[in-house]
Design a protein around this motif. Sequence first.
Motif, PDB file in Angstrom:
ATOM      1  N   VAL A 159      -6.977  38.262 -14.035  1.00  0.00           N
ATOM      2  CA  VAL A 159      -7.963  39.326 -13.791  1.00  0.00           C
ATOM      3  C   VAL A 159      -9.377  38.750 -13.798  1.00  0.00           C
ATOM      4  O   VAL A 159     -10.227  39.119 -12.972  1.00  0.00           O
ATOM      5  CB  VAL A 159      -7.807  40.445 -14.838  1.00  0.00           C
ATOM      6  CG1 VAL A 159      -8.967  41.425 -14.749  1.00  0.00           C
ATOM      7  CG2 VAL A 159      -6.484  41.175 -14.637  1.00  0.00           C
ATOM      8  N   ARG A 160      -9.659  37.823 -14.697  1.00  0.00           N
ATOM      9  CA  ARG A 160     -10.992  37.215 -14.734  1.00  0.00           C
ATOM     10  C   ARG A 160     -11.251  36.392 -13.465  1.00  0.00           C
ATOM     11  O   ARG A 160     -12.377  36.367 -12.946  1.00  0.00           O
ATOM     12  CB  ARG A 160     -11.129  36.349 -15.977  1.00  0.00           C
ATOM     13  CG  ARG A 160     -11.282  37.176 -17.256  1.00  0.00           C
ATOM     14  CD  ARG A 160     -11.366  36.303 -18.496  1.00  0.00           C
ATOM     15  NE  ARG A 160     -11.710  37.093 -19.680  1.00  0.00           N
ATOM     16  CZ  ARG A 160     -11.809  36.598 -20.904  1.00  0.00           C
ATOM     17  NH1 ARG A 160     -11.577  35.300 -21.109  1.00  0.00           N
ATOM     18  NH2 ARG A 160     -12.128  37.368 -21.919  1.00  0.00           N
ATOM     19  N   GLY A 161     -10.214  35.709 -12.977  1.00  0.00           N
ATOM     20  CA  GLY A 161     -10.373  34.977 -11.729  1.00  0.00           C
ATOM     21  C   GLY A 161     -10.641  35.906 -10.566  1.00  0.00           C
ATOM     22  O   GLY A 161     -11.482  35.619  -9.697  1.00  0.00           O
ATOM     23  N   ALA A 162      -9.952  37.047 -10.537  1.00  0.00           N
ATOM     24  CA  ALA A 162     -10.192  38.039  -9.483  1.00  0.00           C
ATOM     25  C   ALA A 162     -11.597  38.624  -9.602  1.00  0.00           C
ATOM     26  O   ALA A 162     -12.265  38.885  -8.597  1.00  0.00           O
ATOM     27  CB  ALA A 162      -9.142  39.143  -9.565  1.00  0.00           C
ATOM     28  N   ALA A 163     -12.062  38.835 -10.835  1.00  0.00           N
ATOM     29  CA  ALA A 163     -13.402  39.389 -11.045  1.00  0.00           C
ATOM     30  C   ALA A 163     -14.468  38.454 -10.482  1.00  0.00           C
ATOM     31  O   ALA A 163     -15.463  38.906  -9.888  1.00  0.00           O
ATOM     32  CB  ALA A 163     -13.642  39.621 -12.532  1.00  0.00           C
ATOM     33  N   ALA A 164     -14.262  37.137 -10.667  1.00  0.00           N
ATOM     34  CA  ALA A 164     -15.239  36.185 -10.143  1.00  0.00           C
ATOM     35  C   ALA A 164     -15.343  36.269  -8.624  1.00  0.00           C
ATOM     36  O   ALA A 164     -16.425  36.111  -8.047  1.00  0.00           O
ATOM     37  CB  ALA A 164     -14.854  34.764 -10.566  1.00  0.00           C
ATOM     38  N   LYS A 193     -17.400  34.154  -6.028  1.00  0.00           N
ATOM     39  CA  LYS A 193     -17.129  32.766  -6.408  1.00  0.00           C
ATOM     40  C   LYS A 193     -15.620  32.545  -6.455  1.00  0.00           C
ATOM     41  O   LYS A 193     -14.944  33.092  -7.334  1.00  0.00           O
ATOM     42  CB  LYS A 193     -17.723  32.462  -7.785  1.00  0.00           C
ATOM     43  CG  LYS A 193     -19.237  32.565  -7.834  1.00  0.00           C
ATOM     44  CD  LYS A 193     -19.729  32.280  -9.248  1.00  0.00           C
ATOM     45  CE  LYS A 193     -21.251  32.368  -9.316  1.00  0.00           C
ATOM     46  NZ  LYS A 193     -21.747  32.141 -10.711  1.00  0.00           N
ATOM     47  N   PRO A 194     -15.050  31.781  -5.544  1.00  0.00           N
ATOM     48  CA  PRO A 194     -13.613  31.514  -5.604  1.00  0.00           C
ATOM     49  C   PRO A 194     -13.255  30.752  -6.868  1.00  0.00           C
ATOM     50  O   PRO A 194     -13.935  29.803  -7.257  1.00  0.00           O
ATOM     51  CB  PRO A 194     -13.345  30.676  -4.343  1.00  0.00           C
ATOM     52  CG  PRO A 194     -14.673  30.194  -3.885  1.00  0.00           C
ATOM     53  CD  PRO A 194     -15.703  31.118  -4.414  1.00  0.00           C
ATOM     54  N   THR A 195     -12.230  31.194  -7.532  1.00  0.00           N
ATOM     55  CA  THR A 195     -11.774  30.553  -8.764  1.00  0.00           C
ATOM     56  C   THR A 195     -10.790  29.449  -8.417  1.00  0.00           C
ATOM     57  O   THR A 195      -9.773  29.692  -7.758  1.00  0.00           O
ATOM     58  CB  THR A 195     -11.093  31.582  -9.689  1.00  0.00           C
ATOM     59  OG1 THR A 195     -12.029  32.632  -9.948  1.00  0.00           O
ATOM     60  CG2 THR A 195     -10.674  30.946 -10.990  1.00  0.00           C
ATOM     61  N   ARG A 240      -7.755  35.454  -0.308  1.00  0.00           N
ATOM     62  CA  ARG A 240      -8.118  35.486   1.112  1.00  0.00           C
ATOM     63  C   ARG A 240      -9.302  36.408   1.416  1.00  0.00           C
ATOM     64  O   ARG A 240      -9.642  36.614   2.569  1.00  0.00           O
ATOM     65  CB  ARG A 240      -6.918  35.930   1.940  1.00  0.00           C
ATOM     66  CG  ARG A 240      -5.855  34.846   2.044  1.00  0.00           C
ATOM     67  CD  ARG A 240      -4.800  35.183   3.050  1.00  0.00           C
ATOM     68  NE  ARG A 240      -3.960  34.026   3.335  1.00  0.00           N
ATOM     69  CZ  ARG A 240      -2.869  34.066   4.090  1.00  0.00           C
ATOM     70  NH1 ARG A 240      -2.488  35.208   4.619  1.00  0.00           N
ATOM     71  NH2 ARG A 240      -2.171  32.978   4.318  1.00  0.00           N
ATOM     72  N   SER A 241      -9.904  36.977   0.382  1.00  0.00           N
ATOM     73  CA  SER A 241     -11.026  37.896   0.591  1.00  0.00           C
ATOM     74  C   SER A 241     -12.241  37.408  -0.182  1.00  0.00           C
ATOM     75  O   SER A 241     -12.191  36.405  -0.898  1.00  0.00           O
ATOM     76  CB  SER A 241     -10.638  39.312   0.150  1.00  0.00           C
ATOM     77  OG  SER A 241      -9.542  39.776   0.908  1.00  0.00           O
ATOM     78  N   GLY A 242     -13.324  38.147  -0.056  1.00  0.00           N
ATOM     79  CA  GLY A 242     -14.567  37.742  -0.702  1.00  0.00           C
ATOM     80  C   GLY A 242     -15.144  38.832  -1.575  1.00  0.00           C
ATOM     81  O   GLY A 242     -14.434  39.700  -2.087  1.00  0.00           O
ATOM     82  N   ARG A 243     -16.451  38.812  -1.710  1.00  0.00           N
ATOM     83  CA  ARG A 243     -17.162  39.697  -2.617  1.00  0.00           C
ATOM     84  C   ARG A 243     -17.188  41.132  -2.094  1.00  0.00           C
ATOM     85  O   ARG A 243     -17.211  41.374  -0.888  1.00  0.00           O
ATOM     86  CB  ARG A 243     -18.589  39.179  -2.772  1.00  0.00           C
ATOM     87  CG  ARG A 243     -19.464  39.959  -3.719  1.00  0.00           C
ATOM     88  CD  ARG A 243     -20.783  39.240  -3.897  1.00  0.00           C
ATOM     89  NE  ARG A 243     -21.647  39.927  -4.848  1.00  0.00           N
ATOM     90  CZ  ARG A 243     -22.796  39.438  -5.294  1.00  0.00           C
ATOM     91  NH1 ARG A 243     -23.201  38.256  -4.858  1.00  0.00           N
ATOM     92  NH2 ARG A 243     -23.519  40.115  -6.152  1.00  0.00           N
ATOM     93  N   ILE A 244     -17.199  42.093  -3.034  1.00  0.00           N
ATOM     94  CA  ILE A 244     -17.362  43.510  -2.667  1.00  0.00           C
ATOM     95  C   ILE A 244     -18.821  43.722  -2.250  1.00  0.00           C
ATOM     96  O   ILE A 244     -19.749  43.385  -2.992  1.00  0.00           O
ATOM     97  CB  ILE A 244     -17.013  44.427  -3.851  1.00  0.00           C
ATOM     98  CG1 ILE A 244     -15.581  44.190  -4.317  1.00  0.00           C
ATOM     99  CG2 ILE A 244     -17.201  45.890  -3.462  1.00  0.00           C
ATOM    100  CD1 ILE A 244     -15.201  44.972  -5.560  1.00  0.00           C
ATOM    101  N   LYS A 287     -19.575  49.081  -8.535  1.00  0.00           N
ATOM    102  CA  LYS A 287     -19.689  49.732  -9.857  1.00  0.00           C
ATOM    103  C   LYS A 287     -18.316  50.128 -10.388  1.00  0.00           C
ATOM    104  O   LYS A 287     -18.000  49.911 -11.570  1.00  0.00           O
ATOM    105  CB  LYS A 287     -20.575  50.979  -9.714  1.00  0.00           C
ATOM    106  CG  LYS A 287     -20.738  51.798 -11.008  1.00  0.00           C
ATOM    107  CD  LYS A 287     -21.505  51.015 -12.054  1.00  0.00           C
ATOM    108  CE  LYS A 287     -21.951  51.908 -13.211  1.00  0.00           C
ATOM    109  NZ  LYS A 287     -20.837  52.532 -13.929  1.00  0.00           N
ATOM    110  N   ILE A 288     -17.480  50.708  -9.523  1.00  0.00           N
ATOM    111  CA  ILE A 288     -16.131  51.104  -9.946  1.00  0.00           C
ATOM    112  C   ILE A 288     -15.340  49.883 -10.405  1.00  0.00           C
ATOM    113  O   ILE A 288     -14.691  49.887 -11.461  1.00  0.00           O
ATOM    114  CB  ILE A 288     -15.404  51.816  -8.791  1.00  0.00           C
ATOM    115  CG1 ILE A 288     -16.094  53.138  -8.459  1.00  0.00           C
ATOM    116  CG2 ILE A 288     -13.938  52.063  -9.147  1.00  0.00           C
ATOM    117  CD1 ILE A 288     -15.612  53.753  -7.161  1.00  0.00           C
ATOM    118  N   ALA A 289     -15.396  48.809  -9.597  1.00  0.00           N
ATOM    119  CA  ALA A 289     -14.639  47.603  -9.931  1.00  0.00           C
ATOM    120  C   ALA A 289     -15.145  46.971 -11.219  1.00  0.00           C
ATOM    121  O   ALA A 289     -14.358  46.537 -12.066  1.00  0.00           O
ATOM    122  CB  ALA A 289     -14.720  46.606  -8.776  1.00  0.00           C
ATOM    123  N   ALA A 290     -16.476  46.913 -11.393  1.00  0.00           N
ATOM    124  CA  ALA A 290     -17.037  46.294 -12.596  1.00  0.00           C
ATOM    125  C   ALA A 290     -16.618  47.059 -13.844  1.00  0.00           C
ATOM    126  O   ALA A 290     -16.252  46.460 -14.873  1.00  0.00           O
ATOM    127  CB  ALA A 290     -18.566  46.238 -12.480  1.00  0.00           C
TER     128      ALA A 290
END
Length: 654
Positions: free
Chosen positions: A498-503, A509-511, A570-574, A581-584
């Motif tokens: 989850v922390r890697g996905a959050a980055a 930032k790709p983890t 395979r995706s990037g930043r929101i 805000k919802i994701a954070a």
Amino acid sequence: MSLVRAALDRLFPPDPGWLRLIAAVSATLAGLTTFVIVALMGTIAGVPVIDRVLGFAIALFIAATVRDSTIHQKLTTIAIGGVGACASTIVAALLIDQPMADAVLLPAMMFVIAFFSVRSPRHGSIGLVSLIAYLIALVSKQPAETLPLRLLVIVVAATVAALVRCVLIPERPESEIERLRHEVRSCISKVLALVAAAVGKGSWTAASRRRLRRQASRLDEIIMLAQARLVSSAKQPAYPGWGWLQLFEIQLATRRVEQIALQDLGGPEERVALLSRIEVIGAAGQQAPLPPAPGRLGGALDMLGHVLSEMPVGEPDYPAFVPPAASPPAWRPALQTATASTLAIACSELILPNRWYWAAFAAFVMFRETRSRGESVAKGTAFVIGTTAGLVAGQLLATLLSGHELQSIVAIVIAVFLAFQANVIAYSVMVFWITVILGLMFGMMGYFTFDVLLTRLEESAIGVASGVLVACLVLVRRERDVTEEAAAAFLNALRNLVRGAAAVLLEGKPTRNLASHILGTGQRFRELEAVAASEQSSFGMVRRERLRRRVMVLGACENWGRELGTICLRSGRIEDAGLTKIAADALARTDATLGYLTGAGSKTAGAIAGADTANNVVPAGADDPISHAVHLLLRLDAALDRVAAIRDERASVR
């Protein structure tokens, strides 16, 4: 019919990619070739039958237990295993007139084997081969004068095993991967066929639902095997076809088809189009763009067709090797093994003097690759059941084949194949075939009588009873403790994921280790499932139901976490501020809940609950990968809050 199918699944469990079949061929060919060579040696110099059996057993166990990845490593393990077998044979011959020394040395040897087996497969292979050689020497009681010939037989056995494993039937990762990919295609076709049958009828039966879930579970296992082979072969040239990340996406897309089909088969007016789309996907994937299929199931089928036909372009680097979860200290199973074997030998000497070998071996296997008291007891019970059934079959076969050496070898070869088929999946069935093999071998050595086999059963009961006593009294490791450790390992792996996905989602930032976190989370959950199954079989209805619910919710978390990680690879930043805000918020709550569940933080306020709320806060109709990732985060948030509630419920009733 279901009982027949269950029995056949235990006798002939699925063998994806023919991995067990090829392992059985390698081991059997090594043992049989050694037997023939030693028999030919007998035409030049007198070679007793026991030495043929010794060569067969050593070559068989060396070829079956070597797990190294390179030829150089395999040759090293085989050479050391041969040296260990020679050393244990020499020691047994020198102590032939000192039965007390034999009885004292065996538990010490088992302690060393159990201690080092925890450290690596190489140590386990060397130790097991040495133990087999020592037990054969104890049973045959050949004097020291016969040592040169027996050592030569062991050298021949190790050489033949090396030739078979490294030259005649070497491991070819590219062939294994291609066979596993073929199995993946076959499983998907079967899933689609079951869905098509239900769509045609407009409903499911209880039996068809079970078949669909069983087939989907088998697909998960095959994909995990294929990914493990791909990861272990990552330093070699890329193999054409599906890559490891695309296998993830195929697994997720197929699972989505399964889940939606079980809930919604579409309306009567949609079913013709759905059946047509299933036929197209089953025949050749989805090679060209097609009009959208109707309904939720149609959308899931379209996604599966797209993933199956997509070329693996731009795959991320292969994930790093994922080590197993932390295991208990090696001295614990070693001390339990030594204590149980000592007790078994002592009891056997009182009840069955000079017949303690099998009792000690039964105590040894009880603690091999087990993690808790319950697993050890279950393994011991399976050992006695398999030995009892094998006693009857071994008596019958050995009587029928008495004096017919060639027919006995053929029967042993068949039994070896069947034992490999049952390996790991059906332990009692494997023990059954091993007992049959031992009965046939005793018959070939001239030691066979019904009393001998009956003694084996009595020794098994003594060894298992000793093991149960030790498992329940010496360094006891409760099932609940093992389950909690496995759950904590899974939750920590999920937290890293989850922390890697959050980055990726919040910072772009790709983890670097995100792929390894995905694989590690799946591996940790499989380990949790295995230990939870042991606890569920050991306790009352209330605890079993609570554990079942907990594992079910964590299974959903593993599935959503895997899908989230795959999207982030395979995706990037929101980019949308509202979604950010919802994701954070969801990521903060999820991280806090995971901290609470793993003991690294305090309890926080409840999470947003349920998929309906997730659908309200994420814009309707937003089906792009980033929006779906936010949906997944909200589902994880709610599910982990439910896991925390189950934990609190469990704590309140203690």
